[in-house]
Structures are given as structure tokens and as C-alpha cells.
Scaffold this active site. Structure first.
Site, PDB file in Angstrom:
ATOM      1  N   GLU A  12       0.877  -1.078   0.132  1.00  0.00           N
ATOM      2  CA  GLU A  12       0.051   0.029  -0.017  1.00  0.00           C
ATOM      3  C   GLU A  12       0.936   1.347  -0.140  1.00  0.00           C
ATOM      4  O   GLU A  12       0.405   2.414  -0.615  1.00  0.00           O
ATOM      5  CB  GLU A  12      -0.558   0.120   1.233  1.00  0.00           C
ATOM      6  N   PHE A  55     -12.735  -6.816  12.358  1.00  0.00           N
ATOM      7  CA  PHE A  55     -11.618  -7.397  11.540  1.00  0.00           C
ATOM      8  C   PHE A  55     -11.129  -6.465  10.578  1.00  0.00           C
ATOM      9  O   PHE A  55     -11.861  -5.691   9.989  1.00  0.00           O
ATOM     10  CB  PHE A  55     -12.154  -8.578  10.688  1.00  0.00           C
ATOM     11  N   GLN A  56      -9.778  -6.188  10.519  1.00  0.00           N
ATOM     12  CA  GLN A  56      -9.102  -5.192   9.570  1.00  0.00           C
ATOM     13  C   GLN A  56      -9.715  -3.922  10.048  1.00  0.00           C
ATOM     14  O   GLN A  56      -9.601  -2.996   9.246  1.00  0.00           O
ATOM     15  CB  GLN A  56      -9.279  -5.465   8.236  1.00  0.00           C
ATOM     16  N   LYS A  66     -17.747   0.814   4.791  1.00  0.00           N
ATOM     17  CA  LYS A  66     -18.227   0.016   3.891  1.00  0.00           C
ATOM     18  C   LYS A  66     -19.570   0.048   3.421  1.00  0.00           C
ATOM     19  O   LYS A  66     -20.158   0.118   2.427  1.00  0.00           O
ATOM     20  CB  LYS A  66     -17.764  -1.533   4.114  1.00  0.00           C
ATOM     21  N   MET A 125      25.120   5.890   3.541  1.00  0.00           N
ATOM     22  CA  MET A 125      25.307   7.261   4.257  1.00  0.00           C
ATOM     23  C   MET A 125      25.638   7.023   5.928  1.00  0.00           C
ATOM     24  O   MET A 125      25.970   7.519   6.462  1.00  0.00           O
ATOM     25  CB  MET A 125      23.778   8.035   4.147  1.00  0.00           C
TER      26      MET A 125
END
Lengths: 582, 192
Positions: free
Chosen positions: A50, A112-113, A162, A479
């Protein structure tokens, strides 16, 4: 017109003029993906993680000047996206990020999620919204794009439960967005502009210090006009590269921690410093009380909170860089007519800068045996004539790219300046390539940085995005190695990335072309081959691992404390005695 | 002395915000993210139910307060920010204070409450709860007078403030002079 929420979302995105969205589906956003199935006019690019969707949207936004859009699901997708949001926040990149959310009746239920998406992204965005009613979808999305693109641009997050996506609602799309609490100021104050013009003409040692704001506001032409009119030398920040041609006679290139000697010296000795769309970041100023100590400071910025945040400003001008610069050009012309010798008085200053340029140019030691990373950048610059879209990761390679690539145009340089997000390169390059299919997009990356998002090679292959990645491979976190060498007495710790994976094989595993070079003589042919290959390419360049980025201003040091060459005893002693912790 | 030569002091800042969920958390987040401390905060609806007013008390020098004001204004849901400190204004706070009330002290507590125009809102055989309103100085004075009797608990609302006169005025800040290296004996340049 009543539509399911999901359709409203897509319709609104399309009406905003966006043609590509970057995303990754999941449970809570399935209604949108279902609506996308037969929706026309939006290309969806499926990423592999993502954060990459967020970075790709950043690349698209910076390349086109439009708002970038990404779409991911709830919970872990949103938390993965946070890095890209904060990245866009720090670099003022306009993106709108849509995330799914559990249905409204389950919010707060540890479903959930589920995550508190808006709670998590609140400090990483310019603004965020949780949509609680379908009829708000249109107005909220309209406001989201408006907020992202106007004022000081930035990321806006819209969280979509949703059930809101499923239920039908009226599509409300206001023609004009008006918000009583948000009205950015675009026109600079006329009196202040006049003061600035006078100061610039009076100055004997002026410098223009230019940041990413000039690129965001498309003010490069106005900047050039002002610089040429006043003959004031121009230095750019990391984010400002491309706002002024690197090889212009008035260019003194980048300033700051890894800026050129002459840029830092010029700023230090300046009597008038004109900051345009820059924010006096600590990587630019070094120790603030020793930054441009003799200068009257003029600061042009659209964000009032940037003004006098780090450095007290003498002439603040809040406004859009482009409009203010245009007004400033007029004001300078007016003032010059009214008298004032202007440029004549600057001759010794130009001579002084020329002397600094000769004394301490950007340089490195040539080797016939090992490839010097700076050489690779120079050859990429030559092969593309400064015309490629250059993207970087974060680290030594990023600084070398900034120093040695000769920029000719704005919106052709993409780098994570404020946040310093390793792994930024490849996904951002995808966004740039998607926006400009015909252009050369070269991702100059490090072996450490590239590893953080190399899974996106799959996206490049599948979506036919022929991004060219050049890995400046020094088998480690270069670096960090440089800092441990110079400041931590060569106590090297946790920096080795010894030769795995085999990047050529990895590229091939993802369907891309893999190339490797180990000798200086192979560099140019490999770059040519890479650029002429119509597919995504990974060019693994094995470089001298001991090379360091110079000049270097140790953190907390004054810009005049530049280390110009590999450290001597004296430098190390000074580092040890430093009270600022270097 | 601070960066631009002003002493830190308390400022009363009045903020008009959209009456939407999440606004309080945006304001609170602004302070925590920048390491500024809110001394008190009160929120309530205004005449227009879509607008809320927050009254903040924040400590800091001119430099910090300037940033606080700018950062508050930068929040999308903030409509107006006003620093009332140097304007003519009225500020009030409400305090509930539970104090031990032994027989030998009961009279004195009631007399003190009377002087401060505080009300007794709860009585037991061993304690009083007083309700007092006023500015900070008055409430502090009351606390000091009651302290010898034994204060058990104090609950304060935080300050609310309103400017005097027919309407709110916005004061312009005076620009402060930028300190220069040459003024600062600690700074030694390497290159010069």
C-alpha cells in the site's frame, strides 16, 4: 441522481480530472472495486504494497501538477499507507488517499481489519475526513481535492465505511468549493513586495534561495526572469532542483548539508537573502544562529506558519510564489527606473562567487579500477541530456544524484526530501512513468533503499511501466557508513548488505531486464543499453563502497564548517569537541 | 531570555472552530506534536451551533506563541484565532473545592467563602464543597486561604474569556528584531 456510494466515489474522482488511481483492494473497499469493474475513464494500477500506492500517487502528482489518488482498504492497508502520507505532508505533495473502513455500526468494535484510520493519519495529513453519510460523499471528496491542491499543497485522507459505499445516496457535486475556515492567501502584500524589491536592488551580495514551492506553483519562468533581471545568483534546495537550470551562469546549485561550497559560502556572506517557496529546513540552515548572519531575509511562502519558524524573517511575504514573483519582477523594474545602480554594485560579488567556484568545485577522485558513483550520475546526465525524469531513494546516491545530475526542467526531479523515506524511488517512478509513458524515467537508487520496495518490479512488469532503475550498489547502508566513519570513529555497526540478493536475477524473476557493471569502462554502454530497452530494467552498478558524499556539513554545524574531503585528524578532533553533538 | 528576547508568559487564546467531531483532537494533537503545553482548555458551543469556541491558556515567549497562533490557524477546521492577552478582556474560571471542615474551622471557612462570593454547594459533618468563580488570581488567593484547613480536592473548568467593548478586535503583533550572529558572543565562525 441516486447512486451507490462506491459509484459516487469513482464519479467524483473522475470529475476532478484524475485519470489514474493507484491501489490495492481488500474487504472494506470491495464495493469500489466492484464498481470499477465496468467503470470507464479511470485506469487502476495494482501495486504490491500500500505504501507504494501512496508514493506512486506522489510521483503522478509531482509529474503532472494534478492531484494524485490512491485507494486501499482498511486497517493494515491504511497503516502501511501512513509513511507515504507523511512523506507527501513533509514535501507538500497534493494527494488524496481513500481508505476503506469497517461498516459504521462496527466502528470502535475492534472489527476485522479495523483501525482508527483518521486518528492514525491525523498528524500525517493536511486534513482528513471520515464519511458518515452517503450524501456527504460528493461534498467531502470535492473539499478533499480542493484542500490537497490549494494553499500549501498536501495529502488529504478520506476514510470510507463499507456500508456508505454500498448504500445508495444522492450524488451532490458542488461546482464551487467555499469553506469559511480555509481561504489561503495568494496575493502578496504590495507594500512588502516593494520593500523586497528595494532591498534586492540595494544589495551588494544578494542570493536567491529557492525551494520546492517554486515547482508546486509553476513559478520557474518568473524565477528565471527575476534572477536574470536582477543578476542575483540562485541556489536551490533539494526539493527545488529543476526550478532553475543547474548550468545557468547564475546557478550556484544546491545549498545545505551536502550543498556546494560556493552555495553555502554565498548564502553565509550574503547581505540580502531571498527565500522563495523554501522553509529553512535544518538540512539547509545547519546551525540556525550561524545561518546567513549578515543578511536581511526576505521570505516568500504560501504558508504563514513557515515564516519565522526557524529563522526570524525581516520581510515576510505570504502568497503564491508565482504571483509574488511576477509582482516582484514588476516592482524591481519600477524601482530600477526610479534610480539605483543595481547590478553594477554586484560585480565584486559575482567575482567572489566565481572564485569560490574555481577553488572548491564539486569533485571526486577518478579511478580506472573501481566505479565512482558520481561518475555514474554524470553519465546518466550526459546520456539523457538532463531531460530524464529522475527519481531517487534516500541516502548517498540521492545526494550524488542531486549534486551531479544537470537539471534543465521543473517537475523532472522526485525525491523524498523532508521525510527521507527509503524505498521511495521505485513506486514513485511508477507514478511518474504512468503519467508520462513516453519519457525516460530513471530511478537512481541505493542497494539499501531499493530493497525496501523492490517488490514493485512486479507492478512495473505487469502494468508495462518501463522504469529504469540504476542501483548505486555499495553493498551497504552507505550514508550510515559515512557518518560512522567520519563522526563515530569508524565503529561500523549494522551497515553491511553483502551482495544479496543478486539484483540481476531478482529483476529477471520479476520479468524485468537485469544488467550489471563492475568496471568504469562498462558504465556508458550499460546506460545506453538500459535507456534503449523498452522494458523495465535494473542496472546494478557495483561502486566504490568507501566513497563519501562531500561537501558535508555535520548535523548541528554551521554551513561554513563544511567538510570538503575525506576526514583528516583535525576534522575528527573537531567532531569530538563539538558541543552540538554533530 | 528566549530567542527573540521576550520572557515566557501565559497567553489566553480564543479559537473559533467548526463544531465537528475530531476538532478537539486536531487542536490537542497540534500541541503534543510540537511539544507545547496547554495549561488549560475549555470548549463550548457559541451562538451559532455550527461553531464552537475553545479558550486555551498556553505558556511561551512571543516566538512560541506566534507559532501556536499560526499552527492553529493552519488547521482546516479553525475559523478564527485571537490572542486576548494584551487586549482588554474579562476572564473567568469556575472551581469546586472540597475542604476539611472541623468544628473550629467551619465559621472561618464560611466567612472566607463569603468574602470571595463563593457558594457552599455540599456540606457534611467534616467537609464543605465550595463553588467559586473568578480570574486566576482570585481563585489562587482562595486556595491559599483554605490550604491551612486541609484541601482534599480541587476541580477547575479552565479559563473562558471574552473581550471587553462592543465587539472583538484583532491586535497586530509588533515585528521583533532578528538576532544576529554578530550580537551573540558564543558564535565563532570557522570560515571567516
Amino acid at each position: 441522481m441516486k447512486l451507490p456510494g462506491a459509484k459516487i466515489v469513482l464519479e467524483c474522482i473522475k470529475r476532478e480530472g484524475v485519470d489514474i488511481i493507484f491501489g490495492l483492494p481488500g474487504g472494506a473497499v470491495l464495493p469500489i472495486y466492484d464498481a470499477l469493474y465496468d467503470f470507464e475513464g479511470l485506469r487502476h494500477i495494482l501495486v504490491r504494497q500500500e505504501a507504494a500506492a501512496g508514493h506512486a500517487a506522489e510521483g503522478y502528482a509531482r509529474a503532472t501538477g494534478k492531484v494524485g489518488v490512491c485507494l486501499v482498504t482498511s486497517g493494515p492497508a491504511c497503516t502501511n499507507l501512513v509513511t507515504a502520507l507523511q512523506d507527501a505532508m513533509m514535501d507538500s505533495i497534493p494527494i488524496v488517499a481513500f481508505t476503506g473502513q469497517v461498516p459504521t455500526h462496527l466502528i470502535g468494535n475492534d472489527a476485522f481489519q479495523e483501525a482508527d484510520n483518521v486518528g492514525i493519519t491525523r498528524s500525517a495529513t493536511k486534513h482528513n475526513f471520515l464519511v458518515k453519510d452517503g450524501k456527504d460523499l460528493g461534498p467531502i471528496i470535492r473539499e478533499a481535492f480542493h484542500i490537497a491542491a490549494t494553499g500549501r499543497p498536501g495529502p488529504v485522507h478520506v476514510d470510507l465505511p463499507k456500508d456508505i459505499l454500498v448504500k445508495e445516496a444522492e450524488l451532490i457535486w458542488p461546482e464551487k468549493v467555499t469553506m469559511r475556515s480555509y481561504n489561503p492567501n495568494y496575493e502578496g502584500h504590495a507594500g512588502q513586495i516593494k520593500r523586497a524589491a528595494k532591498a534586492m536592488l540595494r544589495a551588494k551580495k544578494p542570493v536567491l534561495y529557492v525551494g520546492g514551492g517554486v515547482i508546486s506553483s509553476n513559478a520557474h519562468a518568473e524565477l528565471r526572469e527575476l534572477a536574470e533581471l536582477t543578476q542575483i545568483p540562485v541556489t536551490t534546495t533539494l526539493m527545488g532542483l529543476g526550478a532553475f537550470p543547474s548550468e545557468h551562469p547564475l546557478s550556484i546549485e544546491m545549498l545545505g548539508m551536502h550543498g556546494t561550497y560556493y552555495a553555502n559560502m554565498a548564502v553565509h556572506h550574503s547581505d540580502v537573502l531571498v527565500a522563495v517557496g523554501a522553509r529553512f529546513d535544518d538540512r539547509v540552515t545547519g546551525r540556525v544562529d550561524a545561518f546567513a548572519p549578515h543578511a536581511e531575509i526576505i521570505h516568500i511562502d504560501i504558508d504563514p506558519s513557515s515564516i519565522s519558524k526557524n529563522i526570524k524573517v525581516d520581510v515576510p511575504i505570504v502568497g503564491d510564489c508565482r504571483r509574488v514573483l511576477r509582482a516582484l519582477v514588476e516592482a524591481v523594474r519600477e524601482e530600477a527606473k526610479a534610480g539605483g545602480d543595481g547590478q553594477e554594485g554586484q560585480k565584486p560579488w559575482h567575482a567572489q562567487i566565481a572564485e569560490w567556484k574555481v577553488k572548491e568545485p564539486l569533485r571526486y577522485e577518478w579511478s580506472d579500477d573501481v566505479i565512482k558513483p558520481q561518475y555514474v550520475i554524470q553519465e546518466i546526465s550526459n546520456a539523457t541530456r538532463g531531460e530524464a525524469m529522475i527519481v531517487t531513494g534516500v541516502g548517498q546516491h540521492q545526494m550524488w544524484a542531486a549534486q551531479y545530475y544537470k537539471f534543465t526542467h521543473p517537475r523532472a526531479w522526485f525525491t523524498s526530501g523532508g521525510l527521507g523515506t527509503m524505498g521511495y524511488g521505485l513506486p514513485t517512478a511508477m507514478g511518474v512513468q504512468a503519467a508520462h509513458p513516453g519519457r525516460h524515467v530513471v530511478n537512481i537508487d541505493g542497494d539499501g533503499s531499493f530493497a525496501m520496495n523492490s517488490q514493485e518490479l512486479a507492478t512495473c512488469f505487469v502494468e508495462k511501466l518501463p522504469v529504469k532503475t540504476v542501483i548505486i550498489n555499495n553493498s551497504g547502508h552507505g550514508m550510515v557508513r559515512q557518518w560512522q566513519r567520519i563522526i563515530y570513529k569508524e565503529r561500523y555497526c549494522a551497515i553491511d548488505l553483502p551482495g544479496i540478493p543478486d539484483w540481476v536475477k531478482l529483476a529477471e524473476a520479476y520479468g524485468c531486464v537485469g544488467l550489471r557493471v563492475t568496471k568504469p569502462s562498462e558504465v556508458v554502454p550499460a546506460i545506453e543499453k538500459m535507456l534503449s530497452t523498452p522494458a523495465p530494467v535494473v542496472l546494478d552498478v557495483c561502486v566504490d563502497k568507501d566513497e563519501c558524499v562531500f561537501p558535508m556539513v555535520p548535523a548541528g554545524g554551521a554551513n561554513t564548517d563544511m567538510i570538503l574531503a575525506p576526514p583528516t585528524r583535525e576534522v575528527r578532533d573537531r567532531a569530538e569537541k563539538s558541543q552540538t553533538g554533530f | 531570555m528566549s530567542m527573540n528576547g521576550t520572557e515566557p508568559r501565559k497567553h489566553t487564546i480564543s479559537v473559533l472552530v467548526e463544531n465537528k467531531f475530531g476538532v478537539l483532537s486536531r487542536v490537542a494533537g497540534l500541541f503534543s506534536a510540537r511539544g507545547y503545553n496547554i495549561e488549560s482548555l475549555s470548549v463550548g458551543e457559541t451562538l451559532d451551533p455550527t461553531v464552537s469556541r475553545m479558550t486555551l491558556v498556553v505558556g511561551g515567549d512571543e516566538f512560541v506563541i506566534e507559532q501556536v497562533m499560526k499552527q492553529l490557524h493552519k488547521l482546516i477546521d479553525v475559523i478564527k484565532v485571537n490572542d486576548l492577552t494584551d487586549e482588554s478582556h474579562v476572564e473567568r474560571e469556575l472551581m469546586l473545592i472540597r475542604v476539611n471542615a472541623e468544628p473550629q474551622h467551619r465559621e472561618e471557612i464560611l466567612r472566607t467563602a463569603d468574602i470571595f462570593r463563593a457558594k457552599v454547594v455540599d456540606v457534611t459533618q467534616v467537609s464543605f464543597v465550595l463553588e467559586a468563580t473568578g480570574d486566576e488570581g482570585k481563585l489562587e488567593a482562595l486556595i491559599e486561604l483554605l490550604r491551612p484547613m486541609g484541601i482534599q480536592e480541587i476541580v477547575r473548568t479552565g479559563k473562558v474569556a471574552i473581550s471587553r467593548g462592543p465587539k472583538t478586535r484583532v491586535r497586530k503583533a509588533e515585528p521583533a528584531k532578528r538576532p544576529r550572529v554578530s550580537d551573540d558572543p558564543r558564535v565563532v565562525g570557522f570560515a571567516d
